[in-house]
Motif scaffolding. Sequence first.
Motif, short mmCIF file in Angstrom:
data_model
loop_
_atom_site.label_atom_id
_atom_site.label_comp_id
_atom_site.label_asym_id
_atom_site.label_seq_id
_atom_site.Cartn_x
_atom_site.Cartn_y
_atom_site.Cartn_z
N LYS A 18 -12.70 -22.74 -73.97
CA LYS A 18 -12.29 -22.46 -75.34
C LYS A 18 -11.76 -21.04 -75.45
O LYS A 18 -12.32 -20.12 -74.86
CB LYS A 18 -13.46 -22.62 -76.30
CG LYS A 18 -13.78 -24.00 -76.69
CD LYS A 18 -14.85 -24.02 -77.75
CE LYS A 18 -15.14 -25.44 -78.18
NZ LYS A 18 -16.16 -25.49 -79.21
N THR A 72 -10.99 -18.26 -78.39
CA THR A 72 -11.22 -17.98 -79.81
C THR A 72 -10.45 -16.73 -80.20
O THR A 72 -10.52 -15.71 -79.52
CB THR A 72 -12.72 -17.78 -80.08
OG1 THR A 72 -13.42 -18.96 -79.68
CG2 THR A 72 -12.97 -17.53 -81.56
N SER A 77 -9.01 -25.43 -77.77
CA SER A 77 -9.79 -26.05 -76.70
C SER A 77 -8.97 -27.16 -76.06
O SER A 77 -8.09 -27.74 -76.69
CB SER A 77 -11.12 -26.59 -77.24
OG SER A 77 -10.90 -27.57 -78.20
#
Length: 146
Positions: A77, A79, A71
């Motif tokens: 963000k 992932t 982030s």
Amino acid sequence: MKKALASRILTLGLCTTLLAVVTRISTNQELGFLNINAAIAGNNTNVEEFISRGTEPFWSVTVSKSGIVYSSLDTRKLTFPYVAPLTATGRPTDLVRVYRLKGKDNNILMIKKVDSCSDGMSDNNYPYSATLVLGDRVLEGCAQRK
């Protein structure tokens, strides 16, 4: 006759695939690599959790069994699934960890044991340095165990 031919073609295909896998594993081992990136957190009971941080620009990466999460202030963000880290051949396991982050780019997180790492913004010193490669961006920072 058709069943026998189909069976032989299937057997030949399976043997060819198996040979390709064995050759790839053998080649990786000869180069000193263990191809352990396929390991996921559910299969790895020894997941070490880390938090890496950088400044200018501010960013962080959290490594945990639930995933590896990047982030920053300027992007959303990202992932990635957890992958077991590669380690340096013939060196202590704690010296360096390289995480190959799955995705379309060759994203890599490298966490390296150091005497001291300063984030440049605070008086905090960290036991690890962190280098994050996201596509064509390289970010440097510090890391610690969670």
